[in-house]
Scaffold this motif. Structure first.
Motif, PDB file in Angstrom:
ATOM      1  N   UNK A  65     -65.820 -14.698  74.167  1.00  0.00           N
ATOM      2  CA  UNK A  65     -65.491 -13.474  73.922  1.00  0.00           C
ATOM      3  C   UNK A  65     -66.218 -13.525  71.997  1.00  0.00           C
ATOM      4  N   UNK A  66     -66.385 -14.471  71.307  1.00  0.00           N
ATOM      5  CA  UNK A  66     -67.451 -14.475  70.177  1.00  0.00           C
ATOM      6  C   UNK A  66     -67.904 -13.305  70.248  1.00  0.00           C
ATOM      7  N   UNK A  67     -69.518 -13.435  71.169  1.00  0.00           N
ATOM      8  CA  UNK A  67     -70.027 -12.367  71.576  1.00  0.00           C
ATOM      9  C   UNK A  67     -69.981 -10.758  71.886  1.00  0.00           C
ATOM     10  N   UNK A  68     -68.379 -10.797  72.646  1.00  0.00           N
ATOM     11  CA  UNK A  68     -68.014  -9.250  73.041  1.00  0.00           C
ATOM     12  C   UNK A  68     -67.279  -8.667  71.739  1.00  0.00           C
ATOM     13  N   UNK A  85     -71.782 -17.996  81.674  1.00  0.00           N
ATOM     14  CA  UNK A  85     -71.237 -17.497  81.286  1.00  0.00           C
ATOM     15  C   UNK A  85     -69.755 -18.110  80.759  1.00  0.00           C
ATOM     16  N   UNK A  86     -68.646 -18.592  80.293  1.00  0.00           N
ATOM     17  CA  UNK A  86     -67.738 -18.927  80.324  1.00  0.00           C
ATOM     18  C   UNK A  86     -66.761 -18.219  78.945  1.00  0.00           C
ATOM     19  N   UNK A  87     -65.427 -17.849  79.996  1.00  0.00           N
ATOM     20  CA  UNK A  87     -63.998 -16.994  78.429  1.00  0.00           C
ATOM     21  C   UNK A  87     -63.179 -15.961  79.353  1.00  0.00           C
ATOM     22  N   UNK A  88     -63.268 -15.491  77.927  1.00  0.00           N
ATOM     23  CA  UNK A  88     -62.024 -14.435  78.142  1.00  0.00           C
ATOM     24  C   UNK A  88     -62.624 -13.132  77.646  1.00  0.00           C
ATOM     25  N   UNK A  89     -62.332 -12.487  78.782  1.00  0.00           N
ATOM     26  CA  UNK A  89     -63.039 -10.925  79.216  1.00  0.00           C
ATOM     27  C   UNK A  89     -63.065 -10.103  78.008  1.00  0.00           C
ATOM     28  N   UNK A  90     -61.856 -10.012  77.588  1.00  0.00           N
ATOM     29  CA  UNK A  90     -61.813  -9.580  75.964  1.00  0.00           C
ATOM     30  C   UNK A  90     -61.573  -8.263  75.823  1.00  0.00           C
ATOM     31  N   UNK A  91     -61.214  -7.650  77.079  1.00  0.00           N
ATOM     32  CA  UNK A  91     -61.030  -5.836  76.857  1.00  0.00           C
ATOM     33  C   UNK A  91     -60.321  -5.749  76.102  1.00  0.00           C
ATOM     34  N   UNK A  92     -59.374  -6.073  74.812  1.00  0.00           N
ATOM     35  CA  UNK A  92     -58.949  -5.349  74.284  1.00  0.00           C
ATOM     36  C   UNK A  92     -59.684  -5.546  72.925  1.00  0.00           C
ATOM     37  N   UNK A  93     -60.971  -6.430  72.861  1.00  0.00           N
ATOM     38  CA  UNK A  93     -61.841  -5.914  71.907  1.00  0.00           C
ATOM     39  C   UNK A  93     -63.025  -4.494  72.411  1.00  0.00           C
ATOM     40  N   UNK A  94     -63.349  -3.718  73.656  1.00  0.00           N
ATOM     41  CA  UNK A  94     -63.220  -3.231  74.051  1.00  0.00           C
ATOM     42  C   UNK A  94     -62.518  -1.665  73.715  1.00  0.00           C
ATOM     43  N   UNK A  95     -61.509  -2.032  73.407  1.00  0.00           N
ATOM     44  CA  UNK A  95     -60.974  -0.227  72.502  1.00  0.00           C
ATOM     45  C   UNK A  95     -60.790   0.473  72.368  1.00  0.00           C
ATOM     46  N   UNK A  96     -61.326   1.789  71.915  1.00  0.00           N
ATOM     47  CA  UNK A  96     -62.438   2.381  71.282  1.00  0.00           C
ATOM     48  C   UNK A  96     -63.802   2.614  70.934  1.00  0.00           C
ATOM     49  N   UNK A 111     -58.960 -14.597  83.231  1.00  0.00           N
ATOM     50  CA  UNK A 111     -58.611 -13.243  83.815  1.00  0.00           C
ATOM     51  C   UNK A 111     -57.792 -12.249  81.778  1.00  0.00           C
ATOM     52  N   UNK A 112     -57.740 -11.318  81.879  1.00  0.00           N
ATOM     53  CA  UNK A 112     -58.451  -9.932  80.967  1.00  0.00           C
ATOM     54  C   UNK A 112     -56.358  -9.649  80.954  1.00  0.00           C
ATOM     55  N   UNK A 113     -55.765 -10.218  79.520  1.00  0.00           N
ATOM     56  CA  UNK A 113     -54.637  -9.857  79.776  1.00  0.00           C
ATOM     57  C   UNK A 113     -54.590  -8.036  79.248  1.00  0.00           C
ATOM     58  N   UNK A 114     -52.984  -7.472  79.424  1.00  0.00           N
ATOM     59  CA  UNK A 114     -52.979  -6.179  79.077  1.00  0.00           C
ATOM     60  C   UNK A 114     -53.379  -5.964  77.820  1.00  0.00           C
ATOM     61  N   UNK A 115     -54.213  -4.540  77.491  1.00  0.00           N
ATOM     62  CA  UNK A 115     -54.379  -3.986  76.213  1.00  0.00           C
ATOM     63  C   UNK A 115     -53.792  -2.355  76.254  1.00  0.00           C
ATOM     64  N   UNK A 133     -53.957 -15.637  90.023  1.00  0.00           N
ATOM     65  CA  UNK A 133     -52.860 -15.067  90.393  1.00  0.00           C
ATOM     66  C   UNK A 133     -53.247 -13.074  90.155  1.00  0.00           C
ATOM     67  N   UNK A 134     -52.833 -12.538  89.419  1.00  0.00           N
ATOM     68  CA  UNK A 134     -51.806 -10.575  89.705  1.00  0.00           C
ATOM     69  C   UNK A 134     -53.127 -10.571  88.251  1.00  0.00           C
ATOM     70  N   UNK A 135     -54.004  -9.666  88.725  1.00  0.00           N
ATOM     71  CA  UNK A 135     -54.325  -8.877  88.543  1.00  0.00           C
ATOM     72  C   UNK A 135     -53.749  -7.644  87.209  1.00  0.00           C
ATOM     73  N   UNK A 136     -53.812  -7.250  86.099  1.00  0.00           N
ATOM     74  CA  UNK A 136     -53.798  -6.110  85.448  1.00  0.00           C
ATOM     75  C   UNK A 136     -54.086  -4.735  86.111  1.00  0.00           C
TER      76      UNK A 136
END
Length: 211
Positions: A65-68, A85-96, A111-115, A133-136
């Motif tokens: 997350x810190x690198x993304x 690599x380990x951690x959150x995919x952090x797609x909310x950081x890719x917005x924009x 699992x990525x959270x809904x953004x 679980x369920x993928x967004x």
């Protein structure tokens, strides 16, 4: 006068040790270090970077997350598959951002959270990343390629939210759905759903472009 490197390809060699950050200059646009034996964290990318490929190394950035968070806005393609690599995919950081292709298969992801708004991604590979679980799916309406094989995903695939898909690989999960729902993907040419719980009659007429 000093010249600046724009494209650097050193993939498929036997480079080892940590990848040096001081190799970069402000003009570098494409860098491929894939399939070596680099260790340590992911390098800080310069603002001009459009393509970064680092698959098949032993990079171990934690948390990811810190690198993304510091990815350059010019980046179009990011391939960090098959590392440690380990951690959150952090797609909310890719917005924009302008990122279109993100490949991170064979790592340990959360699992990525809904953004909202949604990323612009056209290609996404999260195969064998320990997702469960369920993928967004609704988070990625522009996807043309989606690969999620070898995880522990459950539930249905929200196909009506990804009508531009040409390739779908959800093999090796625990997905339950009616095969007729693939008719919602008129552009689909490649489909891999083995080792799931797909049921119902197979009617290829509903997906006429399958190879």
């Amino acid at each position: 006068e000093d010249c600046e490197i724009l494209y650097l390809y050193i993939y498929n060699n036997n480079f080892t040790s940590k990848f040096p950050n001081n190799i970069f200059n402000s003009a570098l646009m494409e860098l491929s270090i894939s399939y070596n034996s680099f260790t340590g964290g992911l390098p800080v990318l310069p603002p001009s970077m459009e393509v970064f490929e680092a698959a098949g190394n032993r990079l171990n950035e934690r948390p990811l997350l810190a690198w993304v968070k510091f990815l350059p806005t010019a980046l179009l393609t990011l391939d960090i598959s098959s590392n440690n690599l380990t951690g959150n995919v952090a797609f909310d950081r890719l917005i924009g951002s302008n990122l279109l292709y993100f490949y991170a298969a064979n790592n340990q992801m959360i699992m990525p959270s809904v953004a909202s708004p949604k990323p612009k991604l056209l290609g996404l590979d999260l195969s064998s990343t320990s997702l469960y679980g369920a993928f967004p799916y609704e988070m990625f309406p522009n996807l043309e390629v989606l690969r999620l094989s070898g995880n522990s995903l459950e539930g249905k695939v929200a196909l009506n939210s990804m009508r531009f898909l040409t390739e779908l690989d959800i093999s090796g999960n625990d997905i339950v759905m009616d095969a007729s729902e693939f008719g919602n993907l008129p552009l689909l040419t490649i489909l891999n759903v083995r080792k799931n719980r797909i049921y119902g009659p197979v009617t290829l007429d509903s997906v006429p472009n399958l190879r």
